[in-house]
Design a protein around this motif. Sequence first.
Motif, PDB file in Angstrom:
ATOM      1  N   GLN A  61       2.579  -5.187 -12.403  1.00 53.46           N
ATOM      2  CA  GLN A  61       2.049  -4.322 -11.359  1.00 53.46           C
ATOM      3  C   GLN A  61       1.121  -3.313 -12.021  1.00 53.46           C
ATOM      4  N   THR A  62      -0.034  -3.091 -11.444  1.00 48.62           N
ATOM      5  CA  THR A  62      -0.999  -2.176 -12.044  1.00 48.62           C
ATOM      6  C   THR A  62      -0.721  -0.746 -11.633  1.00 48.62           C
ATOM      7  N   ASP A  63      -1.139   0.170 -12.451  1.00 50.83           N
ATOM      8  CA  ASP A  63      -1.079   1.604 -12.200  1.00 50.83           C
ATOM      9  C   ASP A  63       0.307   2.063 -11.760  1.00 50.83           C
ATOM     10  N   GLU A  64       1.068   2.530 -12.695  1.00 47.81           N
ATOM     11  CA  GLU A  64       2.447   2.967 -12.453  1.00 47.81           C
ATOM     12  C   GLU A  64       2.579   3.979 -11.314  1.00 47.81           C
ATOM     13  N   GLU A  65       1.533   4.723 -11.032  1.00 49.54           N
ATOM     14  CA  GLU A  65       1.610   5.749  -9.994  1.00 49.54           C
ATOM     15  C   GLU A  65       1.128   5.238  -8.636  1.00 49.54           C
ATOM     16  N   ALA A  66       0.716   3.975  -8.536  1.00 47.73           N
ATOM     17  CA  ALA A  66       0.132   3.460  -7.298  1.00 47.73           C
ATOM     18  C   ALA A  66       1.212   2.938  -6.353  1.00 47.73           C
ATOM     19  N   TYR A  67       1.943   3.846  -5.763  1.00 47.13           N
ATOM     20  CA  TYR A  67       2.903   3.461  -4.748  1.00 47.13           C
ATOM     21  C   TYR A  67       2.875   4.506  -3.641  1.00 47.13           C
ATOM     22  N   GLU A  68       3.292   4.098  -2.491  1.00 49.02           N
ATOM     23  CA  GLU A  68       3.346   4.970  -1.321  1.00 49.02           C
ATOM     24  C   GLU A  68       4.772   4.966  -0.807  1.00 49.02           C
ATOM     25  N   MET A  69       5.164   6.030  -0.125  1.00 50.26           N
ATOM     26  CA  MET A  69       6.501   6.084   0.457  1.00 50.26           C
ATOM     27  C   MET A  69       6.582   5.311   1.773  1.00 50.26           C
ATOM     28  N   ARG A  70       5.430   5.054   2.383  1.00 52.52           N
ATOM     29  CA  ARG A  70       5.378   4.215   3.584  1.00 52.52           C
ATOM     30  C   ARG A  70       4.419   3.076   3.299  1.00 52.52           C
ATOM     31  N   VAL A  71       4.858   1.851   3.624  1.00 53.50           N
ATOM     32  CA  VAL A  71       4.055   0.662   3.352  1.00 53.50           C
ATOM     33  C   VAL A  71       4.074  -0.267   4.552  1.00 53.50           C
ATOM     34  N   VAL A  72       3.124  -1.190   4.573  1.00 55.54           N
ATOM     35  CA  VAL A  72       3.104  -2.243   5.592  1.00 55.54           C
ATOM     36  C   VAL A  72       3.811  -3.448   4.987  1.00 55.54           C
ATOM     37  N   PRO A  73       5.005  -3.779   5.480  1.00 56.16           N
ATOM     38  CA  PRO A  73       5.726  -4.920   4.906  1.00 56.16           C
ATOM     39  C   PRO A  73       5.120  -6.261   5.315  1.00 56.16           C
ATOM     40  N   ARG A  74       5.397  -7.276   4.525  1.00 53.21           N
ATOM     41  CA  ARG A  74       4.960  -8.623   4.872  1.00 53.21           C
ATOM     42  C   ARG A  74       5.475  -8.971   6.253  1.00 53.21           C
ATOM     43  N   GLY A  75       4.687  -9.652   6.998  1.00 49.35           N
ATOM     44  CA  GLY A  75       5.056 -10.016   8.359  1.00 49.35           C
ATOM     45  C   GLY A  75       4.573  -9.009   9.394  1.00 49.35           C
ATOM     46  N   LEU A  76       4.239  -7.800   8.943  1.00 44.37           N
ATOM     47  CA  LEU A  76       3.721  -6.793   9.869  1.00 44.37           C
ATOM     48  C   LEU A  76       2.262  -6.466   9.587  1.00 44.37           C
ATOM     49  N   GLU A  77       1.640  -7.236   8.670  1.00 47.18           N
ATOM     50  CA  GLU A  77       0.228  -6.998   8.387  1.00 47.18           C
ATOM     51  C   GLU A  77      -0.571  -7.129   9.685  1.00 47.18           C
ATOM     52  N   GLY A  78      -1.516  -6.254   9.861  1.00 45.75           N
ATOM     53  CA  GLY A  78      -2.377  -6.306  11.043  1.00 45.75           C
ATOM     54  C   GLY A  78      -1.792  -5.636  12.267  1.00 45.75           C
ATOM     55  N   THR A  79      -0.530  -5.183  12.192  1.00 44.86           N
ATOM     56  CA  THR A  79       0.082  -4.531  13.357  1.00 44.86           C
ATOM     57  C   THR A  79      -0.040  -3.018  13.311  1.00 44.86           C
ATOM     58  N   GLY A  80      -0.313  -2.476  12.127  1.00 45.79           N
ATOM     59  CA  GLY A  80      -0.364  -1.037  11.973  1.00 45.79           C
ATOM     60  C   GLY A  80       1.006  -0.411  11.763  1.00 45.79           C
ATOM     61  N   GLN A  81       2.060  -1.223  11.821  1.00 43.00           N
ATOM     62  CA  GLN A  81       3.411  -0.704  11.633  1.00 43.00           C
ATOM     63  C   GLN A  81       3.717  -0.538  10.149  1.00 43.00           C
ATOM     64  N   THR A  82       4.437   0.531   9.838  1.00 45.18           N
ATOM     65  CA  THR A  82       4.836   0.778   8.456  1.00 45.18           C
ATOM     66  C   THR A  82       6.348   0.964   8.389  1.00 45.18           C
ATOM     67  N   ARG A  83       6.848   0.893   7.181  1.00 47.51           N
ATOM     68  CA  ARG A  83       8.262   1.150   6.893  1.00 47.51           C
ATOM     69  C   ARG A  83       8.321   1.979   5.621  1.00 47.51           C
ATOM     70  N   GLY A  84       9.443   2.645   5.433  1.00 43.92           N
ATOM     71  CA  GLY A  84       9.670   3.347   4.177  1.00 43.92           C
ATOM     72  C   GLY A  84       9.787   2.334   3.045  1.00 43.92           C
ATOM     73  N   VAL A  85       9.275   2.680   1.878  1.00 46.88           N
ATOM     74  CA  VAL A  85       9.247   1.753   0.751  1.00 46.88           C
ATOM     75  C   VAL A  85      10.633   1.189   0.440  1.00 46.88           C
ATOM     76  N   PHE A  86      11.688   1.980   0.635  1.00 43.72           N
ATOM     77  CA  PHE A  86      13.036   1.514   0.313  1.00 43.72           C
ATOM     78  C   PHE A  86      13.618   0.597   1.383  1.00 43.72           C
ATOM     79  N   ALA A  87      12.886   0.408   2.475  1.00 42.45           N
ATOM     80  CA  ALA A  87      13.290  -0.540   3.518  1.00 42.45           C
ATOM     81  C   ALA A  87      12.487  -1.834   3.405  1.00 42.45           C
TER      82      ALA A  87
END
Length: 145
Positions: A61-87
């Motif tokens: 994985q590139t750039d150790e600091e490149a993470y967000e606390m909210r992400v778009v999980p697989r399967g929800l791409e294109g929906t605009g929905q996000t989840r917490g990284v730990f979910a």
Amino acid sequence: MRLHPIGVVRTGYDRPEVTPPQATENPDEPGRVVLDERFVEGLDGLARHRYAWLLTWLHAQTDEEAYEMRVVPRGLEGTGQTRGVFATRTPNRPNRLGLSLVKLLDVTGNVIRFEGVDLVDGTPVLDIKPWSQGSDTPPPLLAGR
């Protein structure tokens, strides 16, 4: 705290973007763990198990600091929905720990052959634990959650 790799994973994948995201999506793909020789004795009895957990460091994985606390999980791409990284199971996390459940094929010397690849070649292995139906399967009351 300091972690030390005990071995490396060998697969046919050279970068994260071409590597299957989950072992269950690539169940027949062979891979192997090459363990440091000083840990070989610790493999005694592992071959009696059908599956094992590989705890890894997601080094590719590139750039150790490149993470967000909210992400778009697989399967929800294109929906605009996000989840917490730990979910989610995204590899872009505060600590780049990977957890892969693999099907054991053979343990010979310091090499563990397995199926179910979701790791980039050269991924450092931090620990190996046998999968146990009793310990790794939720109790019936929680299974439906």
